[in-house]
Design a protein around this motif. Structure first.
Motif, short mmCIF file in Angstrom:
data_model
loop_
_atom_site.label_atom_id
_atom_site.label_comp_id
_atom_site.label_asym_id
_atom_site.label_seq_id
_atom_site.Cartn_x
_atom_site.Cartn_y
_atom_site.Cartn_z
N LEU A 239 17.67 0.85 -23.47
CA LEU A 239 17.70 2.28 -23.19
C LEU A 239 17.30 2.52 -21.75
CD1 LEU A 239 16.09 3.92 -26.35
CD2 LEU A 239 18.47 4.07 -25.63
N LEU A 240 17.96 3.48 -21.13
CA LEU A 240 17.68 3.79 -19.73
C LEU A 240 16.41 4.63 -19.62
CD1 LEU A 240 18.69 3.70 -16.77
CD2 LEU A 240 19.84 5.88 -17.23
N ARG A 241 15.46 4.14 -18.84
CA ARG A 241 14.25 4.92 -18.55
C ARG A 241 14.51 5.73 -17.28
NH1 ARG A 241 9.38 0.49 -19.71
NH2 ARG A 241 9.99 0.03 -21.88
N GLN A 245 13.35 5.39 -13.26
CA GLN A 245 14.35 4.85 -12.35
C GLN A 245 14.72 5.83 -11.25
OE1 GLN A 245 17.53 2.75 -14.22
NE2 GLN A 245 18.90 2.89 -12.46
N TYR A 246 14.69 7.12 -11.56
CA TYR A 246 15.12 8.11 -10.58
C TYR A 246 13.97 9.01 -10.12
CZ TYR A 246 19.73 6.66 -12.20
OH TYR A 246 20.84 5.90 -12.52
N SER A 247 12.77 8.50 -10.21
CA SER A 247 11.59 9.29 -9.83
C SER A 247 11.58 9.63 -8.34
CB SER A 247 10.31 8.54 -10.19
OG SER A 247 10.26 7.29 -9.53
N LYS A 250 13.26 13.01 -7.61
CA LYS A 250 12.81 14.11 -8.45
C LYS A 250 12.86 15.44 -7.69
CE LYS A 250 9.19 15.27 -11.77
NZ LYS A 250 7.90 14.83 -12.37
N GLY A 251 13.37 16.47 -8.36
CA GLY A 251 13.46 17.79 -7.74
C GLY A 251 14.81 18.07 -7.12
N THR A 252 15.66 17.06 -6.99
CA THR A 252 16.98 17.25 -6.40
C THR A 252 17.98 17.74 -7.44
OG1 THR A 252 17.69 14.97 -6.85
CG2 THR A 252 16.51 15.38 -4.77
N VAL A 253 19.15 18.16 -6.98
CA VAL A 253 20.22 18.58 -7.88
C VAL A 253 20.63 17.44 -8.79
CG1 VAL A 253 22.64 19.33 -7.99
CG2 VAL A 253 21.10 20.33 -6.28
N LEU A 254 20.71 16.23 -8.23
CA LEU A 254 21.11 15.06 -8.99
C LEU A 254 20.12 14.77 -10.11
CD1 LEU A 254 22.92 12.62 -9.44
CD2 LEU A 254 21.61 11.40 -7.68
N ASP A 300 25.33 9.12 -8.05
CA ASP A 300 25.37 8.60 -6.68
C ASP A 300 24.07 9.00 -5.99
OD1 ASP A 300 25.89 7.78 -4.13
OD2 ASP A 300 27.80 8.83 -3.92
N THR A 301 23.12 8.07 -5.98
CA THR A 301 21.79 8.39 -5.40
C THR A 301 21.84 8.60 -3.90
OG1 THR A 301 21.34 6.00 -5.28
CG2 THR A 301 20.54 7.18 -7.23
#
Length: 339
Positions: A239-241, A245-247, A250-254, A300-301
């Protein structure tokens, strides 16, 4: 549920309360009411790819929308039935039809926001597929015979079939849940969450997925109503955490889009095995034994200020078709028989 079945259930419900001479008009209004909420698929935005997914089965399927939707149907069709029905009767039959829409979808998967705007919780019983020809056929016969013969003695036949089929599906689901627990025990797994859904078009082959130790396990379960329960062992994936992974974005549109998609997917997210940048909804695949998601978002980070791309991955190859029908028929690729 597919629009045609929605229309049939709406028609059957309206006919159940109509006198003999008004059965056909009631069927028309009930069918229109039953199908109206699914027009939410037209809600879309080129700048926000997740908007359609969020609004599907949202306010148009909520209880508060029923009287409003009935008024819309009445306004659209009053000119057509005004010689047979009063305005009050037109509204009543429209109301009966549209009242079925949200409740019917609760019996399928994905979920319905019945209590919107009080809560965004999606209710789903996972009893029948969004398209089940046998379920629809019984309804079609009931509504068709009633409409053609104009006899009150048949007017509740369609709804009777719905009740019988749902009871059958409930017993099938319970057997699938037991099978899923047995599969987890055989693997020495503790089941944190069990997800049991019928596969498309039938109540014989079930998708059984469970979460254990941060992994998602997928299996198929063939349930002969008069015989054995047979299991097809499938794949598993981590499972994706996504929060960890995207901390850093954080706060962006993505990040907000990933959070929205996670909420819509009950936080059961997996990486697509063939598309490294795609996060998929782990609850749905073309086959009950695979993890490849039916839909997902491309992340797309390098562009955190942009919305994600939403795509579907429904490649129905001959191999997938053969494998699916083989499992529906209880074919030879069975790996284990559960007693």
């Amino acid at each position: 549920m597919d629009p045609v079945t929605h229309g049939l259930i709406g028609a059957a419900t309206s006919q159940s309360f109509a006198p003999k001479e008004k059965l056909r008009a009631a069927a028309l209004l009930g069918a229109a009411g039953g199908m109206l909420p699914d027009l939410d698929v037209l809600i879309d935005s080129s700048s926000d790819p997740l908007m359609q997914l969020e609004f599907h089965r949202q306010f148009t399927h909520a209880l508060v929308f029923i009287p409003v939707g009935a008024l819309i149907v009445t306004g659209l069709l009053w000119w057509l039935v005004r010689n047979q029905l009063t305005f009050r009767e037109t509204y009543l039959f429209s109301l009966l039809g549209i009242a079925t829409a949200g409740f019917v979808d609760v019996f399928t998967s994905y979920g319905v926001q019945l209590l919107w705007p009080l809560t965004d919780t999606r209710f789903a019983l996972n009893l029948v597929s969004v398209f089940d020809p046998l379920f629809s056929l019984g309804l079609l016969l009931g509504v068709g015979i009633t409409t053609y013969s104009e006899k009150n003695s048949y007017r509740r036949a369609g709804l009777g079939w719905v009740g019988v089929y749902l009871l059958f599906a409930l017993t099938q689901q319970q057997k699938a849940e037991i099978a899923g627990q047995k599969l987890a025990v055989q693997r020495n797994h503790f089941t944190e969450q069990l997800i049991v859904k019928p596969t498309i078009g039938n109540s014989i082959l079930w998708s059984v997925r469970y979460i254990s130790g941060g992994r998602l396990y997928a299996d198929g379960v063939h349930i002969n109503p008069f015989g054995n329960v047979k299991a097809y062992r499938g794949e598993s994936a981590e499972l994706l955490r996504w929060r960890q992974q995207y901390s850093d974005i954080k706060g962006t549109v993505l990040y907000k889009d990933i959070r929205r998609f996670a909420q819509l997917s009950d936080n059961i997210l997996v990486k697509h095995p063939d598309h490294p940048n795609v996060i998929g909804d782990g609850r749905y695949s073309m086959l009950p034994t695979t993890i490849e998601p039916l839909w997902g978002i491309k992340v797309d980070t390098a562009k955190p200020a942009r919305h994600v791309e939403f795509n579907t991955y429904r490649e129905l190859s001959p191999e997938i078709q053969d494998t699916f029908f083989n499992m529906v028929l209880g074919g030879k690729q069975i790996t284990r028989v559960l007693k």
